[in-house]
Design a protein around this motif. Structure first.
Motif, mmCIF file in Angstrom:
data_model
loop_
_atom_site.group_PDB
_atom_site.id
_atom_site.type_symbol
_atom_site.label_atom_id
_atom_site.label_comp_id
_atom_site.label_asym_id
_atom_site.label_seq_id
_atom_site.Cartn_x
_atom_site.Cartn_y
_atom_site.Cartn_z
ATOM 1 N N ILE A 219 9.150 -27.459 49.332
ATOM 2 C CA ILE A 219 8.974 -26.872 51.367
ATOM 3 C C ILE A 219 7.689 -26.821 52.226
ATOM 4 N N GLU A 220 6.606 -26.337 50.607
ATOM 5 C CA GLU A 220 5.735 -26.217 51.353
ATOM 6 C C GLU A 220 4.643 -27.449 52.030
ATOM 7 N N PRO A 221 5.070 -28.141 51.189
ATOM 8 C CA PRO A 221 3.973 -29.125 51.852
ATOM 9 C C PRO A 221 4.475 -29.938 53.094
ATOM 10 N N ALA A 222 5.644 -29.352 53.419
ATOM 11 C CA ALA A 222 6.530 -29.899 54.633
ATOM 12 C C ALA A 222 6.355 -28.592 55.328
ATOM 13 N N ILE A 223 5.843 -27.834 55.397
ATOM 14 C CA ILE A 223 5.922 -26.968 56.443
ATOM 15 C C ILE A 223 4.450 -27.237 56.899
ATOM 16 N N GLN A 224 3.221 -27.444 55.774
ATOM 17 C CA GLN A 224 1.989 -27.238 56.037
ATOM 18 C C GLN A 224 2.042 -28.546 57.263
ATOM 19 N N ARG A 225 2.752 -29.465 56.430
ATOM 20 C CA ARG A 225 2.120 -31.193 57.267
ATOM 21 C C ARG A 225 2.562 -30.978 58.798
ATOM 22 N N ALA A 226 3.817 -30.002 59.330
ATOM 23 C CA ALA A 226 3.987 -29.354 59.812
ATOM 24 C C ALA A 226 3.249 -28.858 61.203
ATOM 25 N N ARG A 227 2.796 -27.827 60.485
ATOM 26 C CA ARG A 227 1.510 -27.422 61.234
ATOM 27 C C ARG A 227 0.218 -27.940 61.437
ATOM 28 N N LYS A 228 -0.158 -29.150 60.797
ATOM 29 C CA LYS A 228 -1.477 -28.990 61.577
ATOM 30 C C LYS A 228 -0.991 -30.675 62.373
#
Length: 332
Positions: A219-228
């Motif tokens: 989940i962490e990479p998906a959250i980071q992509r979304a936040r960016k």
């Protein structure tokens, strides 16, 4: 990603055990008819929530899910006494006793339900992500759904718009194998549900939903992509529920042997095994956690049973904004 430490594992064990025992108690009081209506329990799927909470930012990010929704708000910080009171239909509940089991909600803690309509939360989660992008907020929406909800048209419509508009949303399919009582194999042309996101050019993966470490790492990479500002993701969590779809489910569609096999990879047991192996806690310390969990759950029961039911007038206050609504003929 935040380090996964001794504190993390002890926190996971305490939280997940509390969620499991909290719902076990709900099952018990349901049989006593203290909780009415439907009751959908999360037993077995706790690792999905534990891993997600480890990597999301609770001060910014939102969570929305379906009707298997009792422990998510607790994980986000809602007082469990208020959650249990809501299931009891008491005025001290999160929705003043008017929502019940399937409609837990807390704007304060960024938990947006709890939705009784299969797939109903998917376009709502997409809409929240649209609002965040529109207003320039760096928030991310985690939208959870079951394997049965991917059959709804709103799932596909939402994925299309999320990719088209590059929305900050992570769709998380909690694939526990059965939509009510029908297996994925009998309802889906592909049993690899994450591949449904690929048709919309959305980054899509499968993950082990029985282990919070694997959940967090996916989940962490998906959250980071979304936040960016890099758009949506879809993750299929392969998990399992130990109880039926709801309390009225006789579970004729699966064998006891199958359930017992999945209990060998119980997420709580996996976390406990690491704690014991790495000597993060002694047996006595683990027993102290167990005792505190039982004590805190009893406080939830006592609070719920001593709380009053809402006044009948609240029913009208919650439905009608207009005080002189013409279809109300009788004063209470």
């Amino acid at each position: 990603m935040k380090p996964i430490t001794k504190k993390t594992y002890l926190g996971w064990y305490h939280q997940m055990l509390f969620w499991r025992k909290f719902e076990d108690k709900l099952a018990a009081v349901y049989i006593q008819q203290k909780v009415r209506g439907f009751l959908h329990l999360y037993n077995g799927q706790e690792a999905v929530l534990a891993g997600a909470l480890h990597v999301m930012d609770p001060t910014k990010d939102r969570m929305i899910t379906a009707y298997r929704n009792h422990v998510q708000p607790i994980g986000l910080g809602v007082d469990p006494k208020r959650v249990m009171a809501e299931l009891y239909g008491k005025s001290t509940g999160t929705s003043h006793g008017l929502g019940g089991s399937m409609h837990i909600f807390s704007k304060e803690h960024r938990f947006h339900g709890g939705h009784g309509i299969v797939g109903g939360q998917i376009p709502l989660g997409t809409g929240m992500a649209f609002g965040d992008k529109y207003f320039g907020r760096d928030y991310v929406t985690l939208c959870f759904l079951g394997d049965g909800a991917v059959r709804q048209g709103t799932f596909h419509e939402s994925l299309n718009l999320a990719k088209l508009w590059n929305l900050p949303v992570v769709y998380i399919i909690e694939n526990n194998g059965y939509a009510m009582g029908t297996s994925v194999a009998r309802t889906s042309a592909t049993q690899e549900l994450y591949k449904l996101g690929q048709g919309y050019d959305i980054p899509s993966i499968e993950s082990d939903g029985m282990n919070p470490v694997h959940v967090a790492k996916s989940i962490e990479p998906a959250i980071q992509r979304a936040r960016k500002g890099q758009g949506p993701s879809l993750i299929e969590m392969k998990t399992y529920r130990y109880r039926g779809h709801s309390m009225s489910d006789a579970q004729h569609y699966r064998t006891k042997k199958e359930v017992e096999e999945y209990k060998k990879i119980d997420p709580i047991t996996q976390v406990k095994d690491v704690i014991v192996e790495k000597k993060y806690a002694t047996e006595d310390q683990l027993k102290e956690i167990d005792h505190k969990v039982r004590s805190d759950i009893q406080k939830c029961v006592d609070f719920s049973e001593s709380s009053p039911f809402p006044e009948i007038s609240v029913m009208y206050d919650a439905v009608y904004e207009q005080t002189d609504y013409p279809f109300i003929k009788h004063k209470l």
